[in-house]
Scaffold this motif. Sequence first.
Motif, PDB file in Angstrom:
ATOM      1  N   ASN A 440     -13.668  30.086 -26.267  1.00 39.86           N
ATOM      2  CA  ASN A 440     -12.274  30.301 -26.677  1.00 39.86           C
ATOM      3  C   ASN A 440     -11.585  28.987 -27.031  1.00 39.86           C
ATOM      4  O   ASN A 440     -10.799  28.922 -27.984  1.00 39.86           O
ATOM      5  N   GLN A 443     -12.621  27.973 -30.384  1.00 39.66           N
ATOM      6  CA  GLN A 443     -11.945  28.805 -31.386  1.00 39.66           C
ATOM      7  C   GLN A 443     -10.515  28.329 -31.601  1.00 39.66           C
ATOM      8  O   GLN A 443     -10.038  28.259 -32.742  1.00 39.66           O
ATOM      9  N   SER A 446     -10.405  25.558 -33.869  1.00 43.38           N
ATOM     10  CA  SER A 446     -10.947  25.897 -35.194  1.00 43.38           C
ATOM     11  C   SER A 446     -12.309  25.254 -35.452  1.00 43.38           C
ATOM     12  O   SER A 446     -12.646  24.938 -36.596  1.00 43.38           O
ATOM     13  N   LEU A 448     -15.063  26.850 -34.218  1.00 39.11           N
ATOM     14  CA  LEU A 448     -15.875  28.057 -34.365  1.00 39.11           C
ATOM     15  C   LEU A 448     -14.928  29.237 -34.577  1.00 39.11           C
ATOM     16  O   LEU A 448     -13.745  29.151 -34.249  1.00 39.11           O
ATOM     17  N   TRP A 449     -15.459  30.345 -35.100  1.00 39.91           N
ATOM     18  CA  TRP A 449     -14.664  31.569 -35.130  1.00 39.91           C
ATOM     19  C   TRP A 449     -15.510  32.720 -34.620  1.00 39.91           C
ATOM     20  O   TRP A 449     -16.740  32.715 -34.716  1.00 39.91           O
ATOM     21  N   LEU A 450     -14.843  33.698 -34.012  1.00 39.80           N
ATOM     22  CA  LEU A 450     -15.530  34.833 -33.390  1.00 39.80           C
ATOM     23  C   LEU A 450     -15.496  36.053 -34.305  1.00 39.80           C
ATOM     24  O   LEU A 450     -14.480  36.348 -34.947  1.00 39.80           O
ATOM     25  N   ILE A 455     -20.718  34.390 -33.543  1.00 38.70           N
ATOM     26  CA  ILE A 455     -19.831  33.274 -33.869  1.00 38.70           C
ATOM     27  C   ILE A 455     -20.163  32.758 -35.262  1.00 38.70           C
ATOM     28  O   ILE A 455     -21.284  32.913 -35.759  1.00 38.70           O
ATOM     29  N   ARG A 457     -19.417  29.304 -38.101  1.00 40.21           N
ATOM     30  CA  ARG A 457     -19.054  27.883 -38.121  1.00 40.21           C
ATOM     31  C   ARG A 457     -18.619  27.511 -39.525  1.00 40.21           C
ATOM     32  O   ARG A 457     -18.896  28.216 -40.498  1.00 40.21           O
ATOM     33  N   SER A 461     -17.102  22.276 -38.013  1.00 38.49           N
ATOM     34  CA  SER A 461     -18.154  22.348 -36.988  1.00 38.49           C
ATOM     35  C   SER A 461     -19.163  21.217 -37.185  1.00 38.49           C
ATOM     36  O   SER A 461     -19.566  20.556 -36.218  1.00 38.49           O
TER      37      SER A 461
END
Length: 946
Positions: A440, A443, A446, A448-450, A455, A457, A461
């Motif tokens: 989290n 995330q 920013s 990574l995103w779920l 996930i 990148r 990243s």
Amino acid sequence: MDEFGKLNEKVKDRLSELGFKKPTLIQRRALPKILEGENCLLIAPTGTGKTEAALLPIFSNYFEKNTEEGIKIIYIAPLRALNRDILNRLQRWEEYLDIDIQVRHGDTTKYQRRKQALNPPDMLITTPETLQAILPGSRMKEHLKAVEWVIIDEVHELAESKRGTQLSIGLERLYRYSGTVQRIGLSATVGNSEEIGDFLVGSDRKVEIVDASSAEEMSVRVESPMPTEDDAELSEKLNADPPMIARIRRIRDLIKDHESTLTFVNTRETSETLGSKLKFWDSDFPVSVHHGSLSRGFRVSSEKDFRNENLKSLICTSSMELGIDIGAIDFVIQYGSPRQVKRLIQRVGRSGHRIGGVSRGTIMGTDPDDVMESGIIAKRAFSHDLEPAKMHENSLDVLSHQIVGLSLDGVRDLEEIFSVIKNAYPYRNLSRDEFSEVVNQLQVQSLLWLDGKDIGRGKSSWKYYYGNLSMIPDIKHYQIIDMVSGESIGSLDEEFVVDQVDLGVTFICKGEAWRVVEVEDDQVRVEPTKDPYGAVPAWEGELIPVSFRTAQKVGELRSEVANHLEEGMSEEKIVKELENDYPADRDSLEWMISYLHKQLDEGSIPTDENIIIENYENFSVLHTCLGTIVNRTLGQILSALLSTRIGASIGLNTDPYRIAFRFPEKEDVKTVEETLKELKSEYLEPILKKILGKSSIFRWRLLHVAKRFGAIKKDADFSEIRGDRLAEAFEGTPIWNETEREVRLEKMDVAKLEQFIELLQNGRVKIETINRSKSQGPTPMSLPILNRLAVSGELVIPERAEREIIKALKRRLRNKQVKLLCLNCLDWSTVTRVRRLSKNPTCKNCEARLLALVPVRKGEVEKALKKQRAGKKLSSEEKDSVGRARDTANLIITHGKKAITAMAGRGVGPATASRILSMQYEKEKDFYQAILHAEREYARTHRFWD
């Protein structure tokens, strides 16, 4: 060559050509296990052939298999210097066995990297960070699928750092590519070998511990030569006291008596001091200094000279502990206590490596406490009673980096990422909640995103991952500037400045006591002081911690001697008794017993079961044999409680056997006993929670953890960030939690402290208070902390008489470069030294005396004056600079060169100079004293100016 068993015949033939007739102990024990494909941790002293023990069976198996294209063997070493050494050692095998061996680390050129990506070597020698760099690479990833063997050198060293924690997950990522990989670890003797083995192979995998270390093959003795008349005569020449000269003389003799000697010290400053004294005594004496702050070129040159026998000794720090190849060593000197059993074994273990050889060394005790500690450590070494390695478990900043790394490897499923990480031994107990919190946090940043359970990148990243390959923080260095002479006297690490340095704090550097006047940008401005009480050595931050167990053993030894003395046993008889138990010479034991006898005559001897509170003037010394970290933890807790109790801040200093407090008032010392007796074990955690987040060291660590999380830019400077804002931003986040975990692991030991407080509460540990008058002075055992002197308490702080301080100030002001501008014609200016000016300087163009003192490198004043003369309107800044220039000119007209001298002082402007010059001085020194006072006031207050 039957001695080498089932090795491939080609490998055996090459061994025969190279002159190897029989394997060493570690080779004899390790070869069959590695040939059978078992994961192995090899434990043996440096120079006993551990590397060959790992590589010979691997080379043998390499030829027995028809392996695919790609990298088959990876050799990971923590230092680039070790990379070079290994490559040099293997070049004699490379051509004969037709195996391509290459090195890759941070200095490898782009051209070489591209070649390796297109045509991978059979064996790659690299560092932990470079392994991280190549894991996500599209081409290198394919080559890594062929890996069958990984060797980790100095695995014990890596296991205690975040570099090792990062590597443990890196190896699991490698495992994803190549499947089962045989892992071999090379280690010096460690106290928890089974745990190091588990660290090497990961969770739920088998590992064979192959231990070929033996204290029976080591000979160590503690020495403390007593000074002679010759030493007393030489002490003045070498600017050191006679006892230190006696030790230097003994070191010279030992170096002369052996072919090649490593002389280990615990700090960089000690290595410089010893090296300079030996060279000053005899400029041709074949020794050189070696430590991490020296340039790589100088270190490599010294290593080469030592290997080629142009030098007989290197005066070195831990920079020489690891297995860098510097040729045969037949003796090791440890100057001062090695402070840890594993350090002693590692260091002395560098000598005597021939078949059947014995590692030989001596510890040069530098004071009676040092002798006791060294004797205990040497005794523990013979029984292999070593300190366990402390690992960073569930390190969250490393975790964040590796989650992103796995995403770059192409893993999107969070379950798979969690599973890979849990296979690494330091993360075997990682909870799902901790993992989710870090995901989290990534995330939020920013990185990574779920997408459900997956996930993704992006560009950020990649940038974050490659910008944080190293877990080693970038440490800023501060120059120490003597504000009297203006000269640089050394440097301090950022952590020391953050943790120890504040206005008014006294510390030791280069054998003298200095008081901090100002901390600004990358400088710590100081002034010499004759008051050494409570002074902290400038190198304290790099001292190796003494364990709780060693300190307790020292307490037991003190108790044994105290009992003998109280029973009336003669010192001679006590010496004879101790000679049977401890590997120490008579001089050392007599010195130590005499020291304890003097303590007993003036008070009581603190032991493991008897703590003493000694009050002297406005100081209170708590004598507790709890070791470096437990004493530091107790000191911080008591300091916080005492400050609250008396309503004022107090000075704090700790060492393995003492905690010293400096109070504003004498009567405050009584509060120490009351506070200690009221302290309960259940109070410790709440108190620590309260004070930890507010401490400067916590906030400094918080900054570096935030950098490793990618929450703050890598180049962010602690001095430019407000600590309270930093704390507010990250409190309650994984960044905060990781900082707390890191500080607790490295700087505190609450569990041991709780044990001690419980023993105190149930009366198993007694408290005794003694009060000392000014005429009595402190007891002998309080002096080491109240009167801390540089280099393990040896260099006497010279009394800097006032005339010497004024002399240095006068020299600086006379040599100050100044710029004079004629306000009459505006066509003449000069840049010169104050000493070159006449008593009443004049313009060389129009002969006017209206000369202004203006900034040397800026031309704004000249521009503003010409603009004013042309009738143009001036800005408020221009008006100020013109007004200031006229004020300086008026002073110079009235007072001449004396005005310029006053304004040459740091922060001394025309208003301050006017006050200084308006006074009548009986003596010239009083005038300079006034300038010095003005400089101090400026340093103390200017940061608060608007």
